[in-house]
Design an enzyme around this catalytic site. Structure first.
Site, PDB file in Angstrom:
ATOM      1  N   GLU A   1     -63.957 -93.060  22.202  1.00 35.47           N
ATOM      2  CA  GLU A   1     -63.951 -94.222  22.985  1.00 35.47           C
ATOM      3  C   GLU A   1     -62.067 -94.542  23.335  1.00 35.47           C
ATOM      4  OE1 GLU A   1     -64.191 -96.740  19.280  1.00 35.47           O
ATOM      5  OE2 GLU A   1     -63.827 -98.112  20.542  1.00 35.47           O
TER       6      GLU A   1
ATOM      7  N   ARG B   1     -62.991 -82.681   9.765  1.00 38.15           N
ATOM      8  CA  ARG B   1     -62.216 -82.951  11.194  1.00 38.15           C
ATOM      9  C   ARG B   1     -60.931 -82.681  10.936  1.00 38.15           C
ATOM     10  NH1 ARG B   1     -61.325 -88.301  11.786  1.00 38.15           N
ATOM     11  NH2 ARG B   1     -58.795 -88.245  11.337  1.00 38.15           N
TER      12      ARG B   1
ATOM     13  N   LYS C   1     -55.744 -93.105  15.760  1.00 36.50           N
ATOM     14  CA  LYS C   1     -55.933 -94.007  16.632  1.00 36.50           C
ATOM     15  C   LYS C   1     -55.118 -94.605  16.585  1.00 36.50           C
ATOM     16  CE  LYS C   1     -59.799 -92.628  18.442  1.00 36.50           C
ATOM     17  NZ  LYS C   1     -60.714 -93.131  20.032  1.00 36.50           N
TER      18      LYS C   1
HETATM   19  P1  ATP Z   1     -59.896 -91.833  15.717  1.00 39.49           P
HETATM   20  O1  ATP Z   1     -59.954 -92.278  14.313  1.00 39.49           O
HETATM   21  O2  ATP Z   1     -58.173 -91.579  15.729  1.00 39.49           O
HETATM   22  O3  ATP Z   1     -60.149 -93.010  16.442  1.00 39.49           O
HETATM   23  P2  ATP Z   1     -62.335 -91.442  16.753  1.00 39.49           P
HETATM   24  O4  ATP Z   1     -63.433 -90.816  15.530  1.00 39.49           O
HETATM   25  O5  ATP Z   1     -62.840 -93.217  16.265  1.00 39.49           O
HETATM   26  O6  ATP Z   1     -61.157 -90.756  16.054  1.00 39.49           O
HETATM   27  P3  ATP Z   1     -63.531 -91.193  19.159  1.00 39.49           P
HETATM   28  O7  ATP Z   1     -62.444 -91.517  19.893  1.00 39.49           O
HETATM   29  O8  ATP Z   1     -64.586 -92.251  18.805  1.00 39.49           O
HETATM   30  O9  ATP Z   1     -62.347 -91.345  18.522  1.00 39.49           O
HETATM   31  O10 ATP Z   1     -63.372 -89.762  18.629  1.00 39.49           O
HETATM   32  C1  ATP Z   1     -64.841 -88.741  19.850  1.00 39.49           C
HETATM   33  C2  ATP Z   1     -64.997 -87.410  18.652  1.00 39.49           C
HETATM   34  O11 ATP Z   1     -63.784 -87.235  18.504  1.00 39.49           O
HETATM   35  C3  ATP Z   1     -65.709 -87.885  17.677  1.00 39.49           C
HETATM   36  O12 ATP Z   1     -67.214 -87.205  17.680  1.00 39.49           O
HETATM   37  C4  ATP Z   1     -65.206 -87.532  16.752  1.00 39.49           C
HETATM   38  O13 ATP Z   1     -66.025 -87.284  15.586  1.00 39.49           O
HETATM   39  C5  ATP Z   1     -64.010 -86.618  17.052  1.00 39.49           C
HETATM   40  N1  ATP Z   1     -62.502 -86.844  16.288  1.00 39.49           N
HETATM   41  C6  ATP Z   1     -62.359 -87.588  15.861  1.00 39.49           C
HETATM   42  N2  ATP Z   1     -60.612 -87.189  15.694  1.00 39.49           N
HETATM   43  C7  ATP Z   1     -60.943 -85.617  14.637  1.00 39.49           C
HETATM   44  C8  ATP Z   1     -60.841 -85.233  14.123  1.00 39.49           C
HETATM   45  N3  ATP Z   1     -59.020 -85.207  13.521  1.00 39.49           N
HETATM   46  N4  ATP Z   1     -60.974 -84.217  14.305  1.00 39.49           N
HETATM   47  C9  ATP Z   1     -61.615 -83.904  15.045  1.00 39.49           C
HETATM   48  N5  ATP Z   1     -62.380 -84.360  15.507  1.00 39.49           N
HETATM   49  C10 ATP Z   1     -62.386 -85.094  15.911  1.00 39.49           C
HETATM   50 MG    MG Z   2     -64.065 -93.357  16.925  1.00 40.81          MG
END
Ligand code: ATP
Ligand code: MG
Length: 557
Positions: A35, A260, A270
């Site tokens: 995102e 994760r 983020k």
């Molecule tokens: P954040 O919690 O940092 O906002 P998010 O999951 O909301 O992370 P996205 O932009 O939706 O962020 O993530 C894109 C991809 O990265 C998703 O498939 C998510 O599962 C993966 N991802 C995010 N954080 C991690 C992590 N700590 N380890 C592995 N994969 C991750």
């Molecule tokens: Mg997300």
């Protein structure tokens, strides 16, 4: 056919089986779906390496798709940074970049299809009522009073939503599933909401936006994704993923969840990283203390070191916390093998060689790397006036002292053996200069009879260039800054010593030829890289020389 040069994991086992049974005709198409509401962090690197890595392993492909359904939190700056970071990590996405917003028209039509099949309805409960009707983990929810609207009525209302006849929050479209489901995600989830906001891709074309759960599975289906790999927190969303695709009769990618990456001594969210930037705890998203990919890059991490780290932590289905030392080990290992050496004096103190002729200059040719001849050599000038590090001199040496002291001999790295004969102090009694003699027979050899115990780094005072050196340390001094504390937040654990700026460092002149971003081992000081942004001689400490993880690893063997 798959490339098995790297170890597999439970996901490659699933894909191997699919390939045997011919489930997707042997095709592997994954996606990385960020995102664009912030910069990517080290956790995302794990997901990138996994998704693009699977594509490489199976000669398939991976899409880069922006999940852009929350326009008010998203921006083009974030999109650009994400593209840059994925490419920098060494991966190439299939064809053009995808946006979930590319599918807004199709998604809207899918929503209409659900309404027509009696599987979705427009609901006008307000947020508070909605919560009340949803129930809890222990109690089932209650049906919304709007649940039994006719197909015609729902169609008309949904069109009104699209036409802008409702304000934000006044109406939503919900899937009609089961308000008594033990899985709260299945209790008539919202699939469309009204948001009168400008979208960075679609402008003002829409005032209704689809929700993540509805968008994600259908974007996967539209693109023909075969394996939709995501993190464990989406496990409870999988029934909704499957329900949506089954109900609409689309292609049906398989959602697979993995653990994760959690890294100690940092935060990987983020939202929290944005707060660090917004509240000015760090300079920017790419501040070298940030666990963002851009921050790590500016800190001096190489893409290869991050990929190696991700390979090493592996892919599993159970949550765990990875030691920051392991990430630091990965870059040390890379720089130890590949970075040139250089001499930089961080806390300079003057040395005058009383028996060396004034105005004389010698050029020493020294190896750039102790173990790798291919790294070549460089020229280091030498003269009567030098700088050494103040910490390398002790008037009253502690036991086992191997550096400079009065009447003691040390070797200058790549140069002569010198002996300190007199200490010059200012009125406050601080040591300001060391008067030394050099032994002209000691260039590269130890004369018979004595061998100086220590070797120190130095620069020629007349030739040295001034440098700014940023000594970075971990951003948090608590192992779990993110944990739930009663009276503290992650901001309370910011390490006040995470950055020490040294303005007056003295660097050997060869560093004038360094490239921005180039990594070095500054002899005896640590691994550094030339800052990517600053024009002048600014170097960032990547990591110290001490490798706590190597010790832990050795103990385990
Ligand atoms: P954040 O919690 O940092 O906002 P998010 O999951 O909301 O992370 P996205 O932009 O939706 O962020 O993530 C894109 C991809 O990265 C998703 O498939 C998510 O599962 C993966 N991802 C995010 N954080 C991690 C992590 N700590 N380890 C592995 N994969 C991750
Ligand atoms: Mg997300």
């Amino acid at each position: 056919m798959s490339d098995t040069s790297k170890p597999g994991n439970f996901i490659t086992q699933i894909i191997d089986k699919d390939n045997e049974s011919g489930k997707h005709g042997g095709k592997v198409l994954t996606r990385f779906p960020p995102e664009p509401n912030g910069y990517l962090h080290i956790g995302h690197a794990k997901s990138i390496c996994l998704n693009f890595g699977l594509a490489q392993r199976y000669q398939g492909q991976c899409n880069l798709r922006f999940d852009d359904t929350n326009p008010e939190k998203e921006s083009v700056e974030y999109i650009e940074s994400i593209k840059r970071d994925v490419e920098w990590l060494g991966f190439q996405w299939k064809e053009d970049i995808k946006f979930a917003s590319d599918y807004f028209e199709q998604l809207f039509n899918f929503a209409v299809q659900l309404i027509q099949e009696g599987k979705a309805y427009v609901c006008q409960l307000n947020a508070e009522q909605m919560r009340e009707y949803r129930g809890t983990l222990k109690e089932p929810g209650k049906n919304s009073p709007y649940r039994d609207r006719s197909v015609e009525e729902n169609m008309a209302l949904f069109m009104d939503m699209k036409a802008g006849k409702y304000k934000d929050g006044e109406a939503v479209l919900r899937a009609k599933i089961d308000m008594a489901s033990p899985n709260i995600n299945m209790r008539d989830p919202i699939i469309y909401r009204v948001r009168h906001v400008h979208h960075h891709q679609t402008g003002d074309a829409w005032c209704v936006y689809p929700m993540y759960d509805f968008t994600h599975c259908l974007s996967d289906a539209i693109e023909g994704i075969t394996h939709s790999v995501c993190t464990l927190e989406f496990q409870d969303h999988r029934p909704l993923y499957d329900w949506t695709l089954e109900t609409l009769g689309t292609a049906h990618p398989q959602q697979i969840e993995f653990a994760r990456l959690n890294l100690n001594y940092t935060v990987t969210s983020k939202r929290k990283l944005k707060q660090l930037v917004d509240d000015k705890h760090v300079g920017s998203w790419d501040d070298p203390r940030m666990p963002t990919i851009s921050g790590l890059r500016r800190r001096g991490y190489t893409a290869a070191s991050i990929r190696n780290f991700c390979d090493r932590i592996g892919v599993t289905k159970s949550d765990s916390v990875v030691d920051m030392g392991m990430l630091e080990h990965a870059i040390r290992e890379d720089l130890d093998a590949n970075a040139n050496r250089a001499m930089v004096v961080l806390n300079p103190i003057k040395v005058t060689l009383t028996n060396y002729p004034e105005g004389k200059e010698e050029i020493f040719t020294v190896n750039n790397h102790p173990k790798n001849e291919e790294a070549g050599t460089r020229e280091v000038p030498f003269s009567k006036h030098l700088f050494v590090d103040a910490a390398d001199f002790a008037e009253v040496p502690p036991r086992k002292w191997k550096r400079m002291t009065l009447d003691g001999a040390v070797r200058l790295r790549g140069g002569y053996v010198i002996t300190c004969s007199e200490v010059v102090k200012n009125d406050n009694g601080d040591v300001v200069e060391l008067l030394c003699t050099y032994d002209e027979n000691t260039l590269g050899v130890n004369p018979e009879g004595y061998k100086p115990k220590g070797v120190i780094h130095w620069v020629s005072a007349e030739h040295a260039v001034d440098a700014q050196v940023n000594l970075y340390d971990r951003l948090f001094d608590n192992e779990a800054p993110d944990a739930n504390y009663e009276d503290k937040t992650f901001l309370d654990f910011i390490n006040s010593d995470s950055l020490t700026v040294i303005q007056g460092a003295k660097a050997e002149p060869s560093l004038l030829n360094s490239a921005k971003g180039q990594g070095f081992q500054f002899e005896r000081e640590g691994y550094f890289c030339r800052d990517l942004k600053e024009e002048g001689m600014v170097f960032n400490r990547t990591v110290t020389l001490r490798d706590s993880w190597a010790k832990i690893e050795a103990k385990g063997k």
